[in-house]
Design a protein around this motif. Structure first.
Motif, PDB file in Angstrom:
ATOM      1  N   ALA A   1     -11.812 -47.401  13.585  1.00  0.00           N
ATOM      2  CA  ALA A   1     -11.381 -48.788  13.367  1.00  0.00           C
ATOM      3  C   ALA A   1     -10.733 -48.948  12.000  1.00  0.00           C
ATOM      4  O   ALA A   1      -9.704 -49.624  11.860  1.00  0.00           O
ATOM      5  CB  ALA A   1     -12.574 -49.731  13.507  1.00  0.00           C
ATOM      6  N   GLU A   2     -11.312 -48.314  10.982  1.00  0.00           N
ATOM      7  CA  GLU A   2     -10.708 -48.346   9.644  1.00  0.00           C
ATOM      8  C   GLU A   2      -9.319 -47.720   9.673  1.00  0.00           C
ATOM      9  O   GLU A   2      -8.362 -48.262   9.110  1.00  0.00           O
ATOM     10  CB  GLU A   2     -11.604 -47.583   8.670  1.00  0.00           C
ATOM     11  N   PHE A   3      -9.202 -46.573  10.346  1.00  0.00           N
ATOM     12  CA  PHE A   3      -7.911 -45.888  10.450  1.00  0.00           C
ATOM     13  C   PHE A   3      -6.876 -46.778  11.127  1.00  0.00           C
ATOM     14  O   PHE A   3      -5.725 -46.878  10.683  1.00  0.00           O
ATOM     15  CB  PHE A   3      -8.108 -44.600  11.244  1.00  0.00           C
ATOM     16  N   ALA A   4      -7.282 -47.446  12.215  1.00  0.00           N
ATOM     17  CA  ALA A   4      -6.348 -48.290  12.964  1.00  0.00           C
ATOM     18  C   ALA A   4      -5.979 -49.555  12.199  1.00  0.00           C
ATOM     19  O   ALA A   4      -4.892 -50.118  12.423  1.00  0.00           O
ATOM     20  CB  ALA A   4      -6.968 -48.661  14.313  1.00  0.00           C
ATOM     21  N   LEU A   5      -6.840 -50.018  11.309  1.00  0.00           N
ATOM     22  CA  LEU A   5      -6.584 -51.263  10.585  1.00  0.00           C
ATOM     23  C   LEU A   5      -5.583 -51.077   9.447  1.00  0.00           C
ATOM     24  O   LEU A   5      -4.865 -52.019   9.092  1.00  0.00           O
ATOM     25  CB  LEU A   5      -7.897 -51.826  10.042  1.00  0.00           C
ATOM     26  N   ILE A   6      -5.511 -49.875   8.876  1.00  0.00           N
ATOM     27  CA  ILE A   6      -4.662 -49.663   7.694  1.00  0.00           C
ATOM     28  C   ILE A   6      -3.211 -50.069   7.933  1.00  0.00           C
ATOM     29  O   ILE A   6      -2.625 -50.785   7.108  1.00  0.00           O
ATOM     30  CB  ILE A   6      -4.775 -48.202   7.211  1.00  0.00           C
ATOM     31  N   PRO A   7      -2.559 -49.658   9.029  1.00  0.00           N
ATOM     32  CA  PRO A   7      -1.156 -50.064   9.216  1.00  0.00           C
ATOM     33  C   PRO A   7      -0.973 -51.573   9.362  1.00  0.00           C
ATOM     34  O   PRO A   7       0.141 -52.076   9.180  1.00  0.00           O
ATOM     35  CB  PRO A   7      -0.745 -49.343  10.511  1.00  0.00           C
ATOM     36  N   ALA A   8      -2.032 -52.281   9.683  1.00  0.00           N
ATOM     37  CA  ALA A   8      -1.921 -53.735   9.832  1.00  0.00           C
ATOM     38  C   ALA A   8      -1.961 -54.462   8.494  1.00  0.00           C
ATOM     39  O   ALA A   8      -1.523 -55.606   8.406  1.00  0.00           O
ATOM     40  CB  ALA A   8      -3.048 -54.258  10.737  1.00  0.00           C
ATOM     41  N   VAL A   9      -2.467 -53.811   7.462  1.00  0.00           N
ATOM     42  CA  VAL A   9      -2.632 -54.494   6.174  1.00  0.00           C
ATOM     43  C   VAL A   9      -1.691 -53.971   5.090  1.00  0.00           C
ATOM     44  O   VAL A   9      -1.667 -54.511   3.985  1.00  0.00           O
ATOM     45  CB  VAL A   9      -4.098 -54.416   5.685  1.00  0.00           C
ATOM     46  N   VAL A  10      -0.923 -52.914   5.389  1.00  0.00           N
ATOM     47  CA  VAL A  10       0.064 -52.420   4.424  1.00  0.00           C
ATOM     48  C   VAL A  10       1.387 -52.200   5.147  1.00  0.00           C
ATOM     49  O   VAL A  10       1.402 -51.886   6.344  1.00  0.00           O
ATOM     50  CB  VAL A  10      -0.387 -51.095   3.754  1.00  0.00           C
ATOM     51  N   PRO A  11       2.523 -52.359   4.457  1.00  0.00           N
ATOM     52  CA  PRO A  11       3.817 -52.080   5.075  1.00  0.00           C
ATOM     53  C   PRO A  11       3.987 -50.592   5.353  1.00  0.00           C
ATOM     54  O   PRO A  11       3.330 -49.749   4.731  1.00  0.00           O
ATOM     55  CB  PRO A  11       4.831 -52.574   4.032  1.00  0.00           C
ATOM     56  N   ASP A  12       4.887 -50.256   6.286  1.00  0.00           N
ATOM     57  CA  ASP A  12       5.068 -48.868   6.715  1.00  0.00           C
ATOM     58  C   ASP A  12       5.396 -47.938   5.554  1.00  0.00           C
ATOM     59  O   ASP A  12       4.914 -46.797   5.508  1.00  0.00           O
ATOM     60  CB  ASP A  12       6.177 -48.780   7.770  1.00  0.00           C
ATOM     61  N   GLU A  13       6.220 -48.414   4.609  1.00  0.00           N
ATOM     62  CA  GLU A  13       6.639 -47.537   3.521  1.00  0.00           C
ATOM     63  C   GLU A  13       5.508 -47.213   2.550  1.00  0.00           C
ATOM     64  O   GLU A  13       5.635 -46.329   1.712  1.00  0.00           O
ATOM     65  CB  GLU A  13       7.815 -48.157   2.757  1.00  0.00           C
ATOM     66  N   ARG A  14       4.380 -47.911   2.654  1.00  0.00           N
ATOM     67  CA  ARG A  14       3.248 -47.666   1.755  1.00  0.00           C
ATOM     68  C   ARG A  14       2.056 -47.030   2.480  1.00  0.00           C
ATOM     69  O   ARG A  14       0.970 -46.948   1.928  1.00  0.00           O
ATOM     70  CB  ARG A  14       2.809 -48.963   1.090  1.00  0.00           C
ATOM     71  N   LEU A  15       2.276 -46.565   3.705  1.00  0.00           N
ATOM     72  CA  LEU A  15       1.181 -45.960   4.455  1.00  0.00           C
ATOM     73  C   LEU A  15       0.611 -44.741   3.734  1.00  0.00           C
ATOM     74  O   LEU A  15      -0.608 -44.572   3.643  1.00  0.00           O
ATOM     75  CB  LEU A  15       1.659 -45.550   5.852  1.00  0.00           C
ATOM     76  N   GLY A  16       1.496 -43.875   3.229  1.00  0.00           N
ATOM     77  CA  GLY A  16       1.026 -42.678   2.530  1.00  0.00           C
ATOM     78  C   GLY A  16       0.205 -43.022   1.307  1.00  0.00           C
ATOM     79  O   GLY A  16      -0.844 -42.410   1.054  1.00  0.00           O
ATOM     80  N   ILE A  17       0.663 -44.002   0.530  1.00  0.00           N
ATOM     81  CA  ILE A  17      -0.070 -44.415  -0.666  1.00  0.00           C
ATOM     82  C   ILE A  17      -1.410 -45.034  -0.287  1.00  0.00           C
ATOM     83  O   ILE A  17      -2.439 -44.775  -0.921  1.00  0.00           O
ATOM     84  CB  ILE A  17       0.788 -45.399  -1.490  1.00  0.00           C
ATOM     85  N   ALA A  18      -1.411 -45.864   0.761  1.00  0.00           N
ATOM     86  CA  ALA A  18      -2.663 -46.490   1.204  1.00  0.00           C
ATOM     87  C   ALA A  18      -3.670 -45.431   1.643  1.00  0.00           C
ATOM     88  O   ALA A  18      -4.853 -45.485   1.288  1.00  0.00           O
ATOM     89  CB  ALA A  18      -2.385 -47.469   2.341  1.00  0.00           C
ATOM     90  N   ASN A  19      -3.202 -44.455   2.420  1.00  0.00           N
ATOM     91  CA  ASN A  19      -4.098 -43.381   2.850  1.00  0.00           C
ATOM     92  C   ASN A  19      -4.614 -42.579   1.660  1.00  0.00           C
ATOM     93  O   ASN A  19      -5.771 -42.135   1.654  1.00  0.00           O
ATOM     94  CB  ASN A  19      -3.372 -42.456   3.828  1.00  0.00           C
ATOM     95  N   ALA A  20      -3.760 -42.401   0.647  1.00  0.00           N
ATOM     96  CA  ALA A  20      -4.195 -41.682  -0.552  1.00  0.00           C
ATOM     97  C   ALA A  20      -5.325 -42.433  -1.248  1.00  0.00           C
ATOM     98  O   ALA A  20      -6.323 -41.826  -1.671  1.00  0.00           O
ATOM     99  CB  ALA A  20      -3.014 -41.499  -1.506  1.00  0.00           C
ATOM    100  N   HIS A  21      -5.193 -43.754  -1.361  1.00  0.00           N
ATOM    101  CA  HIS A  21      -6.252 -44.537  -2.010  1.00  0.00           C
ATOM    102  C   HIS A  21      -7.542 -44.515  -1.188  1.00  0.00           C
ATOM    103  O   HIS A  21      -8.646 -44.405  -1.739  1.00  0.00           O
ATOM    104  CB  HIS A  21      -5.778 -45.974  -2.219  1.00  0.00           C
ATOM    105  N   VAL A  22      -7.408 -44.635   0.144  1.00  0.00           N
ATOM    106  CA  VAL A  22      -8.599 -44.625   1.004  1.00  0.00           C
ATOM    107  C   VAL A  22      -9.329 -43.287   0.892  1.00  0.00           C
ATOM    108  O   VAL A  22     -10.556 -43.235   0.718  1.00  0.00           O
ATOM    109  CB  VAL A  22      -8.204 -44.913   2.463  1.00  0.00           C
ATOM    110  N   GLU A  23      -8.578 -42.197   1.005  1.00  0.00           N
ATOM    111  CA  GLU A  23      -9.206 -40.877   0.939  1.00  0.00           C
ATOM    112  C   GLU A  23      -9.817 -40.612  -0.436  1.00  0.00           C
ATOM    113  O   GLU A  23     -10.894 -40.037  -0.545  1.00  0.00           O
ATOM    114  CB  GLU A  23      -8.187 -39.794   1.291  1.00  0.00           C
ATOM    115  N   THR A  24      -9.133 -41.042  -1.506  1.00  0.00           N
ATOM    116  CA  THR A  24      -9.678 -40.832  -2.848  1.00  0.00           C
ATOM    117  C   THR A  24     -10.979 -41.602  -3.031  1.00  0.00           C
ATOM    118  O   THR A  24     -11.932 -41.100  -3.648  1.00  0.00           O
ATOM    119  CB  THR A  24      -8.653 -41.259  -3.909  1.00  0.00           C
TER     120      THR A  24
END
Length: 355
Positions: free
Chosen positions: A66-89
């Motif tokens: 659910a967390e994985f699926a929610l990320i694209p809904a709260v950040v724009p597509d061009e920031r997906l990599g950065i968002a995933n970096a913050h989540v994983e860190t």
């Protein structure tokens, strides 16, 4: 008891994420985890502890996709990599600091206190998700339109790029996680560094993961995610194997920082690759399937590590835990290069065809 539900219930958990409002799913799962953690704080016998731990793992099987699926809904597509970096860190930081904090809290108030703090942390997660304004749109409401629970693993298997990355990741985890029971004996018996040195090795690995996840992964361009993830698997494996060949503690620390950085980079790249190639309607099921593959491999590897330590010793177990995943990564890179060399147009259009 904690990990098996992520494997067993991956299909229905992922389907629930794709079927219902994702925020509500996370809130319900977090409340359930808070209740179970609080119950564990007041449980003293083994059987109830195991039952409650299974329930905790079951809720986790739902909350993670659910967390994985929610990320694209709260950040724009061009920031997906950065968002995933913050989540994983943030996850790496939790893995590193959690045992230390748990030990401190247990020293102050026994095992009950850290479990109650754990329960409170799930309540905080629920409140944060409630406060989110953006929602993930659910593609359909009827069961026949949503699809089947196994559609996530089916998509991962049909997409050639994702299938290759998943197979190599599974093979690497199947052997790399065997290092976990070997590392303590390697640090004490071969590096001669004791408990403090063993703790330093683990800290070096997690510090590297934070560095790689936050700084390196975001520098990989979108078209290179799969290839870079395979390279990272090779580098993280070398970080485990090389210290067994030269028994010098400072060298081992440096290798663990580099290996951890590659590990963190790989985790972020795989998440971002899945976000890009998997249709949004399948995000819950695809990530639940990936979780099942990953946790299944790690459960087998932990048992395998114990057998290998008894058979060949900690040093050579650690060497195999690095060499075999590196070989899998190199083989994956060879296949990946051949795929792109033979039919680049087919690879580029594959995702659209699958959708």
């Amino acid at each position: 008891a904690l990990w098996a539900p992520l494997v067993v219930f991956a299909g229905p958990a992922g389907l629930a994420v794709d079927r219902f409002d994702t925020r509500r799913v996370i809130v319900l799962a977090s409340v359930a985890q808070a209740a179970v953690a609080a119950a564990l704080a007041f449980t003293g016998s083994l059987a109830p502890i195991l039952v409650l731990t299974v329930l905790l793992g079951t809720a986790n099987a739902v909350s993670q996709p659910a967390e994985f699926a929610l990320i694209p809904a709260v950040v724009p597509d061009e920031r997906l990599g950065i968002a995933n970096a913050h989540v994983e860190t943030a996850r790496f930081a939790g893995f590193a600091a959690g045992p230390v904090l748990g030990g401190i809290l247990a020293g102050v108030g026994g095992t009950r206190l850290p479990l109650l703090v754990d329960a409170a942390s799930f309540v905080v997660i629920a409140l944060v998700v409630v406060a989110l304004r953006r929602r993930r749109s659910v593609a359909a409401t009827a069961e026949e339109q949503v699809g089947r629970a196994r559609d996530g693993i089916v998509f991962l298997a049909r997409d050639r790029t994702l299938r290759l990355v998943m197979v190599v990741a599974f093979a690497s985890l199947l052997f790399m996680t065997a290092s976990a029971p070997a590392e303590v004996f390697f640090a004490k018996d071969f590096l001669k560094v004791g408990d403090a040195g063993f703790g330093a090795l683990w800290t070096a690995w997690f510090a590297g993961m934070a560095l790689g996840g936050l700084l390196l992964a975001r520098r990989v361009r979108h078209g290179a995610l799969a290839g870079a993830a395979l390279v990272a698997i090779v580098v993280q494996s070398a970080g485990l194997a090389l210290p067994t060949l030269w028994l010098v503690f400072t060298f081992a620390l440096a290798c663990y920082v580099v290996g951890g950085a590659a590990h963190g980079t790989k985790n972020v790249l795989v998440r971002t690759l899945m976000h890009e190639r998997v249709p949004a309607r399948l995000h819950g099921r695809a990530f639940a399937a990936y979780n099942a593959v990953r946790n299944g491999a790690e459960m087998v590897a932990l048992g395998l590590g114990g057998v290998l330590i008894a058979a060949i010793g900690a040093r050579w177990t650690l060497l195999l835990a690095g060499v075999l995943p590196a070989a899998a990564g190199l083989a994956g890179l060879a296949v990946f290069a051949r795929m792109h060399g033979d039919r680049p147009g087919e690879i580029a259009s594959e995702r659209g065809a699958l959708e």
